[in-house]
Enzyme design. Structure first.
Site, mmCIF file in Angstrom:
data_model
loop_
_atom_site.group_PDB
_atom_site.id
_atom_site.type_symbol
_atom_site.label_atom_id
_atom_site.label_comp_id
_atom_site.label_asym_id
_atom_site.label_seq_id
_atom_site.Cartn_x
_atom_site.Cartn_y
_atom_site.Cartn_z
ATOM 1 N N ALA A 33 0.861 -1.207 0.000
ATOM 2 C CA ALA A 33 0.000 0.000 0.000
ATOM 3 C C ALA A 33 0.889 1.247 0.000
ATOM 4 O O ALA A 33 0.822 2.087 0.898
ATOM 5 C CB ALA A 33 -0.975 0.000 1.169
ATOM 6 N N GLN A 36 4.056 8.115 -0.871
ATOM 7 C CA GLN A 36 5.313 8.850 -1.091
ATOM 8 C C GLN A 36 6.375 8.546 -0.023
ATOM 9 O O GLN A 36 7.564 8.660 -0.284
ATOM 10 C CB GLN A 36 5.044 10.361 -1.124
ATOM 11 C CG GLN A 36 4.748 10.884 -2.504
ATOM 12 C CD GLN A 36 5.740 10.413 -3.549
ATOM 13 O OE1 GLN A 36 5.409 9.582 -4.415
ATOM 14 N NE2 GLN A 36 6.976 10.902 -3.480
ATOM 15 N N GLY A 37 5.917 8.169 1.181
ATOM 16 C CA GLY A 37 6.868 7.804 2.236
ATOM 17 C C GLY A 37 7.688 6.592 1.803
ATOM 18 O O GLY A 37 8.919 6.580 1.899
ATOM 19 N N HIS A 38 6.995 5.570 1.286
ATOM 20 C CA HIS A 38 7.708 4.388 0.772
ATOM 21 C C HIS A 38 8.634 4.803 -0.383
ATOM 22 O O HIS A 38 9.780 4.358 -0.462
ATOM 23 C CB HIS A 38 6.720 3.340 0.251
ATOM 24 C CG HIS A 38 5.863 2.719 1.307
ATOM 25 N ND1 HIS A 38 4.526 3.000 1.439
ATOM 26 C CD2 HIS A 38 6.151 1.820 2.279
ATOM 27 C CE1 HIS A 38 4.030 2.299 2.442
ATOM 28 N NE2 HIS A 38 4.988 1.580 2.977
ATOM 29 N N GLN A 62 2.343 -9.246 13.689
ATOM 30 C CA GLN A 62 2.495 -7.940 14.336
ATOM 31 C C GLN A 62 1.157 -7.219 14.515
ATOM 32 O O GLN A 62 1.111 -6.099 15.004
ATOM 33 C CB GLN A 62 3.497 -7.073 13.589
ATOM 34 C CG GLN A 62 3.046 -6.550 12.234
ATOM 35 C CD GLN A 62 4.174 -5.842 11.513
ATOM 36 O OE1 GLN A 62 5.095 -6.457 10.992
ATOM 37 N NE2 GLN A 62 4.114 -4.514 11.461
ATOM 38 N N GLU A 149 11.094 7.281 9.888
ATOM 39 C CA GLU A 149 11.059 7.766 11.276
ATOM 40 C C GLU A 149 9.643 7.931 11.820
ATOM 41 O O GLU A 149 9.469 8.221 12.988
ATOM 42 C CB GLU A 149 11.822 9.095 11.390
ATOM 43 C CG GLU A 149 13.315 8.890 11.291
ATOM 44 C CD GLU A 149 14.112 10.164 11.470
ATOM 45 O OE1 GLU A 149 13.560 11.258 11.215
ATOM 46 O OE2 GLU A 149 15.290 10.067 11.838
ATOM 47 N N LYS A 150 8.632 7.751 10.969
ATOM 48 C CA LYS A 150 7.263 7.797 11.515
ATOM 49 C C LYS A 150 7.096 6.672 12.530
ATOM 50 O O LYS A 150 6.530 6.858 13.587
ATOM 51 C CB LYS A 150 6.206 7.673 10.413
ATOM 52 C CG LYS A 150 4.803 7.858 10.989
ATOM 53 C CD LYS A 150 3.750 7.879 9.930
ATOM 54 C CE LYS A 150 3.426 6.505 9.425
ATOM 55 N NZ LYS A 150 2.782 5.653 10.456
ATOM 56 N N LEU A 185 2.308 10.673 6.124
ATOM 57 C CA LEU A 185 1.779 9.671 5.205
ATOM 58 C C LEU A 185 1.823 8.302 5.866
ATOM 59 O O LEU A 185 2.777 7.954 6.563
ATOM 60 C CB LEU A 185 2.583 9.648 3.909
ATOM 61 C CG LEU A 185 2.536 10.921 3.078
ATOM 62 C CD1 LEU A 185 3.209 10.701 1.726
ATOM 63 C CD2 LEU A 185 1.096 11.381 2.845
HETATM 64 O O1 PAF Z 1 6.913 -0.713 8.957
HETATM 65 C C1 PAF Z 1 6.413 -1.685 8.365
HETATM 66 O O2 PAF Z 1 5.839 -1.584 7.268
HETATM 67 C C2 PAF Z 1 6.494 -3.053 9.023
HETATM 68 O O3 PAF Z 1 6.391 -2.969 10.406
HETATM 69 C C3 PAF Z 1 7.740 -3.867 8.600
HETATM 70 C C4 PAF Z 1 9.016 -3.184 9.058
HETATM 71 C C5 PAF Z 1 7.762 -4.026 7.093
HETATM 72 C C6 PAF Z 1 7.694 -5.243 9.233
HETATM 73 O O4 PAF Z 1 6.567 -5.960 8.847
#
Ligand code: PAF
Length: 254
Positions: A33, A36-38, A62, A149-150, A185
């Site tokens: 998903a 721009q952060g990615h 998680q 850093e978010k 974001l």
């Molecule tokens: O920040 C995320 O998207 C997730 O916590 C990570 C680091 C990909 C681990 O599933």
């Protein structure tokens, strides 16, 4: 062309091949998903390494809330388009069965910082995060890995894990990317209604305000947020709030 790899054995062959010998490998682990952060993490990874690997894996261990896992946005087609446009070399897109062939019998547990901030409200969340990150690091074997850093607490815990286990991976922190109105974001922003999105902008605004945390909490609650915490730590102010069904986190330097 981005090569999509589903099988860990297939990736291992590539990782050990002549093609990657003497090349630096950069890694951006994600749950997809993309926003721009990615894109900013990926861009930095592309600049600093010979080979760039991105993973998409919505990691169930998680998620402490099954509804959150169910509703987590999944946008593989557009994610893949972005990776191709940016010229990312490899997308690792593994299946649950392969990643958790141990049925999650083995896990990484941090006993202190992971219990604070988000950890106090999301039991076992960071166990899941650290475990999947360690697994992905062992699969990808990157030289550098990029984190936003978010998710500051996540970033610090991953840095701590690498140090504790003598892992030769450089963790590269990347600044928060914000919308024009200041909202950080997040893939979860996609789940906000138009009305909620308008209200959400008050979260970063109040987090930055020169006001005591208790007052910030009150103001947020008046606006309709449910507040998990507003806390200061090591020169930063951290917050986590719910708006409707969506949980948002953010942090600012004080
Ligand atoms: O920040 C995320 O998207 C997730 O916590 C990570 C680091 C990909 C681990 O599933």
């Amino acid at each position: 062309m981005t090569k999509v790899i589903k099988k860990i054995s297939e990736w291992k062959k590539i990782r050990n091949s002549e093609e990657l010998k003497n090349k630096t490998v950069g890694f951006v682990p994600t749950m997809g998903a993309f926003h721009q952060g990615h894109a900013s993490l990926i861009e930095r990874c592309l600049i600093e390494n010979n080979i760039s690997v991105v993973s998409i894996f919505v990691n169930p261990t998680q998620f402490n809330d099954p509804n959150d896992l169910r509703n987590y946005p999944r946008t593989l087609d557009s994610d893949l388009k972005l990776l191709e446009k940016m010229n990312v070399d490899y997308l690792l897109y593994p299946e649950y069965e392969e990643i958790y062939s141990d049925n999650y019998r083995y896990k990484i547990i941090e006993t202190d910082f992971s219990k604070k901030l988000c950890g106090a409200f999301r039991p076992k969340h960071f166990e899941g995060v650290l475990t999947i990150v360690l697994k992905l690091f062992n699969i990808v074997k990157p030289h550098k890995a990029y984190f936003g850093e978010k998710d500051y607490q996540q970033l610090k815990l991953i840095e701590g894990m690498c140090k504790a286990f003598f892992m030769d991976i450089e963790i590269v922190p990347c600044p928060i990317v914000r919308d024009e109105d200041g909202l950080a974001l997040s893939s979860r922003n996609l789940l906000l209604t138009n009305e909620e999105r308008k209200i959400a902008v008050n979260f970063p605004k109040l987090l930055k305000a020169r006001m005591p945390n208790e007052l910030i909490k009150e103001e947020l609650e008046k606006l309709g947020f449910k507040v998990d915490y507003i806390e200061n730590l090591e020169g930063r102010r951290f917050g986590a709030v719910h708006i409707g069904k969506v949980r948002l986190i953010d942090n600012v330097e004080l």
